[in-house]
Design a protein around this motif. Structure first.
Motif, short mmCIF file in Angstrom:
data_model
loop_
_atom_site.label_atom_id
_atom_site.label_comp_id
_atom_site.label_asym_id
_atom_site.label_seq_id
_atom_site.Cartn_x
_atom_site.Cartn_y
_atom_site.Cartn_z
N TRP A 286 0.82 -1.21 0.00
CA TRP A 286 0.00 0.00 0.00
C TRP A 286 0.86 1.26 0.00
N MET A 287 1.87 1.25 0.86
CA MET A 287 2.69 2.46 0.97
C MET A 287 3.43 2.74 -0.33
N TRP A 288 3.93 1.68 -0.96
CA TRP A 288 4.63 1.90 -2.23
C TRP A 288 3.66 2.34 -3.31
N LEU A 289 2.44 1.81 -3.25
CA LEU A 289 1.41 2.26 -4.19
C LEU A 289 1.15 3.75 -4.01
N SER A 290 1.09 4.14 -2.73
CA SER A 290 0.85 5.55 -2.43
C SER A 290 1.94 6.44 -3.03
N ILE A 291 3.19 6.03 -2.84
CA ILE A 291 4.31 6.80 -3.39
C ILE A 291 4.23 6.85 -4.92
N THR A 292 3.95 5.69 -5.51
CA THR A 292 3.84 5.63 -6.97
C THR A 292 2.75 6.57 -7.48
N LEU A 293 1.61 6.54 -6.81
CA LEU A 293 0.50 7.39 -7.24
C LEU A 293 0.88 8.86 -7.15
N MET A 294 1.52 9.24 -6.06
CA MET A 294 1.86 10.65 -5.87
C MET A 294 2.90 11.10 -6.89
N VAL A 295 3.89 10.24 -7.14
CA VAL A 295 4.93 10.60 -8.11
C VAL A 295 4.33 10.69 -9.51
N THR A 296 3.48 9.72 -9.86
CA THR A 296 2.81 9.77 -11.16
C THR A 296 2.04 11.07 -11.31
N ALA A 297 1.31 11.41 -10.25
CA ALA A 297 0.50 12.63 -10.29
C ALA A 297 1.40 13.85 -10.52
N ILE A 298 2.53 13.87 -9.84
CA ILE A 298 3.43 15.03 -9.99
C ILE A 298 3.87 15.15 -11.45
N VAL A 299 4.27 14.02 -12.06
CA VAL A 299 4.71 14.05 -13.46
C VAL A 299 3.58 14.59 -14.34
N LEU A 300 2.38 14.06 -14.17
CA LEU A 300 1.27 14.47 -15.03
C LEU A 300 0.88 15.92 -14.80
#
Lengths: 386, 132, 261
Positions: A286-300
């Motif tokens: 879950w925590m890694w998913l959270s990081i992935t989601l936030m980083v993806t969002a930043i890129v987009l």
């Protein structure tokens, strides 16, 4: 204006009835919890706060995030947001109501709730949290309702409303700061014992709240004749962009301090959340998913081309909302309790009844939100004469 | 407005509905109960304070007592007559239930009648039911 | 102070309601005048008093879990502590654990064999500056003038803020009704109800009637309880002649439980 909420299309009523059904089911489960005790949840002696308090914490953020449309309008005279401040205020009302409900369902003896008023205790942060939340609720009800009514009657809202609106702008960071202080002043909990906690809470709040607003604005545009506006959505998107970047930055500051200093009582919690601790690691994916989601969002969000595409923007907002929800609604609270003060690991996994009750509270919040948005949007439609 | 009849019908239903408890229970009033005293209590004649006072104010006394015992560790009550009492609901022979040893005959009699449900006994241990 | 004023006002109120209007304090003035006296509340003269209670656990005086079990059992029995079957619902006032868990910040690889394998008793530390009392929103948990940190189960709303605040993990919550899990009830002490927090009360109910805490009584001298501000007390003598440690002293909470290792 209340009558506007009871005139709607078939789809509107299906949605309302759906929410009421969820609330009804959750209420029955809550009666069971009331009868049996909090033992029907996954909480334990070691993890004594769980899903409820985590949702509460996240939603205080959403409530505070509403201020991000109110502030530019009243303080910087950014006219474009005048159209949608009401959405921010009504979102805050619904979110604070959810917060209060989550506190109530988390109490072991809810019928003694008023003891907090009977024996006021200013040294307890919970006492102040009760005050700031209720005042914020009241402020948003008064300001939101009066501004909308003025708009409906085609008059300017009274001056004292503007004063209250500015007061609520100061108040919004206060609710989340006090909520952070619930945790970060506790001596034995290394995970929370950090001055960056309140700033982190605010950053994630100012990302999650406006992200939800963008999604709601897009839904409103598709389902009603009121268009919150392209410029407005883009401005909100920029706010989300900065906030989520700051949120990740604050988190990395925390990571540096904890892992460079290597103090076990601070490090073990992050180890548990991201790598597992002594063979326990329920939250790691879950925590890694959270990081992935936030980083993806930043890129987009950072790339103008993707941010300006509203479909991609919607996706990015979902990423922000889900990422911050996992961070606060799952990791933040149980992460602080694992390992416990004796460095034993007791994991926490919410039970089905617990999740159902939480869903019921969310449904109650969305029920309030739907009614309020229905009223607001109908007034907007009336005024613009479409 | 031609909804007059509907409105009146609605009002009548409403009035009947909210007065339901009154006429439903009409003529069924139960007699005022008298708590049954144990022999030990009868012998004492007077409780911590005179009977009439205890009847009306026992909950206040209990509230003061619990505050004093739990938070202040002061556990001895000296009544107006100078008699000393152990300020305890349920522990020992000189506690409340040391004398009023039947919850059913004493506490419940009035509480049931007045439909009040104090939850003293979810924590304090009630005296064992008398064997019959 | 606040407490006594409060109860004074209440008693005064009772007197006013039913039996005359003279305030309680007149008792002392009017005693000789053989006027009708007013009700008053006194402390038990047999009660054990201290300026500040503290406990010294001499870990040299026991060897194994078998020696500690009777101590824990004595507490469990007189305080009606339930034996839950589900570990999540566990209630503990006093229990024992290994050195590395009890003294998390003082453990090292080469701790001598005796200490490494010795069980250590764990209970509420009755802190000088208790974080739990600071956190409680209703003053349901409070520190008495003599240093004992207590719970008022009547007032607790079950928010569990105190459990998050306690750095020692000394508090338990009643996740369900404890009654079915109490084998033998001690009728002299209440049980608890679901939804309230509980913890060690340093046997306040026993000190009030002149008895030492049950754990000390059952410990064959391994546990000594006394007034730490009385230089003649046994706890002070033990601390004077032996090096003692406390749990997490760096937090500044000022725990009142000392361990002679």
């Amino acid at each position: 204006m209340l009558e506007l909420a009871i005139k709607g299309s078939k789809k509107y009523w299906v949605w309302i009835l759906g929410l009421l059904t969820i609330i009804g089911i959750a209420f029955i489960v809550y009666l069971w919890q009331l009868d049996f005790g909090l033992g029907i949840t996954g909480m334990s002696r070691d993890v004594s706060w769980g899903f409820y308090i985590a949702q509460f914490t996240f939603l205080v953020g959403v409530a505070a995030g509403g201020v991000m449309v109110v502030l530019p309008y009243y303080l910087h005279d950014y006219k474009a947001f005048g159209k949608i401040t009401i959405l921010g205020e009504f979102l805050a009302i619904a979110a604070v109501i959810m917060c209060l409900l989550f506190i109530i369902v988390d109490l072991g003896q809810p019928m003694r709730l008023l003891n907090v008023l009977l024996y006021p205790t200013p040294n307890s942060v919970l006492f102040w949290d009760m005050i700031v939340l209720n005042v914020y609720l009241l402020l948003n009800i008064i300001v939101g309702w009066n501004v909308l009514e003025a708009e409906r009657n085609n008059v300017h809202y009274p001056v004292w409303i503007k004063a209250l609106a500015i007061f609520s702008i100061i108040w919004a960071p206060a609710i989340h700061t006090v909520t952070a202080y619930l945790y970060c002043g506790l001596p034995g909990r290394g995970f929370w014992l950090t001055a960056i906690l309140a700033p982190r809470f605010l950053a994630s709040a100012f990302a999650a709240g406006p992200a939800l607003l963008i999604l709601l604005a897009l839904i409103i545009r598709r389902t009603t004749k009121f268009d919150p506006g392209k410029e407005q959505i883009q401005s909100l998107a920029k706010i989300v962009t900065y906030a989520i970047i700051i949120n990740v930055f604050f988190f990395l500051c925390e990571v540096f301090v904890v892992f460079y200093s290597r103090i076990p009582s601070h490090m073990s919690h992050l180890q548990y959340l991201f790598f597992g601790f002594h063979g326990h690691g329920a939250l790691v994916p879950w925590m890694w998913l959270s990081i992935t989601l936030m980083v993806t969002a930043i890129v987009l969000l950072v790339i103008p081309a993707t941010r300006k595409n509203e479909t991609v923007l919607a996706g990015a907002c979902v990423c922000v909302f889900a990422g911050t929800w996992i961070d606060k609604g799952l990791g933040m609270i149980s992460g602080g309790f694992v390992p416990n003060p004796l460095h034993h690991v007791t994991e926490y996994i919410p039970t089905v009844p617990e999740v159902v009750i939480a869903l019921g509270v969310w449904a109650a919040g969305f029920f309030v939100l739907t009614l309020l948005f229905k009223i607001a949007v109908t007034v907007k439609e009336e005024v613009s004469g479409v | 407005m031609n909804d007059k009849s509907k409105i009146i019908a609605g009002l009548i239903i409403f009035v009947i509905f909210i007065t339901f408890p009154f006429w439903y229970n009409m003529g069924k009033a139960a007699p005022v109960p008298e708590p049954k005293l144990t022999d030990k209590a009868k012998l004492e004649k007077e409780c911590v304070e005179p009977k009439q006072f205890m009847k009306v104010e026992h909950m206040q006394i209990l509230d003061v007592w619990r505050e004093s015992v739990v938070r202040n560790a002061s556990r001895t009550y000296v009544s107006k007559t100078g008699k000393k009492f152990n300020m305890s609901l349920a522990s020992g022979d000189d506690s409340c239930i040391g004398c009023h040893s039947s919850k059913v005959d004493f506490c419940d009699k009035c509480h049931n009648y007045a439909s009040v449900r104090p939850y003293c006994w979810t924590c304090h241990i009630e005296p064992p039911k008398e064997k019959k | 102070m606040e407490n006594s004023r409060r109860s004074f006002l209440k008693i005064a109120g009772i007197s006013a309601l039913g039996l005359g209007t003279k305030p309680v304090l007149n008792v002392f003035a009017s005693g000789e005048n053989s006027e009708k006296r007013e009700a008053e509340i006194q402390k038990n003269p047999a009660a054990l008093k201290a300026k500040r209670w503290a406990m010294v656990i001499d870990t040299r005086k026991y060897e194994s879990e078998e020696d500690l079990k009777p101590i824990v059992e004595a507490c469990n029995k007189i305080h009606n502590i339930p034996k839950h079957t589900n570990k999540r619902h566990e209630i503990m006032w006093i229990w024992f654990d290994e050195f590395k868990y009890v003294f998390t910040n003082q453990e090292h690889e080469f701790v001598d064999d005796r200490v490494k394998h010795l069980p250590f008793l764990v209970l509420c530390n009755h802190c000088e500056k208790p974080a739990c009392v600071r956190a409680c929103p209703t003053k349901a948990t409070f520190k008495r003038d003599d240093g004992i940190v207590l719970m008022d189960f009547h007032r607790c709303i079950g928010c569990r803020f105190c459990m998050a605040a306690c750095p020692y993990g000394s508090r338990s919550f009643n996740f369900r009704d404890p009654r079915p899990f109490i084998k033998e009830e001690n009728k002299e002490f209440p049980t608890r109800m679901k939804g309230v927090v509980e913890k060690c009360n340093l046997c306040a109910e026993r000190l009030a009637v002149g008895k030492m805490p049950a754990c000390a009584e059952a410990s064959n001298g391994a546990i000594v309880v006394g007034d730490i501000y009385d230089s003649e007390s046994e706890v002070r003598k033990l601390l004077k002649n032996n090096y003692a440690i406390r749990r997490k002293p760096e937090l500044g909470a000022g725990p009142a439980i000392y361990y002679i290792v």
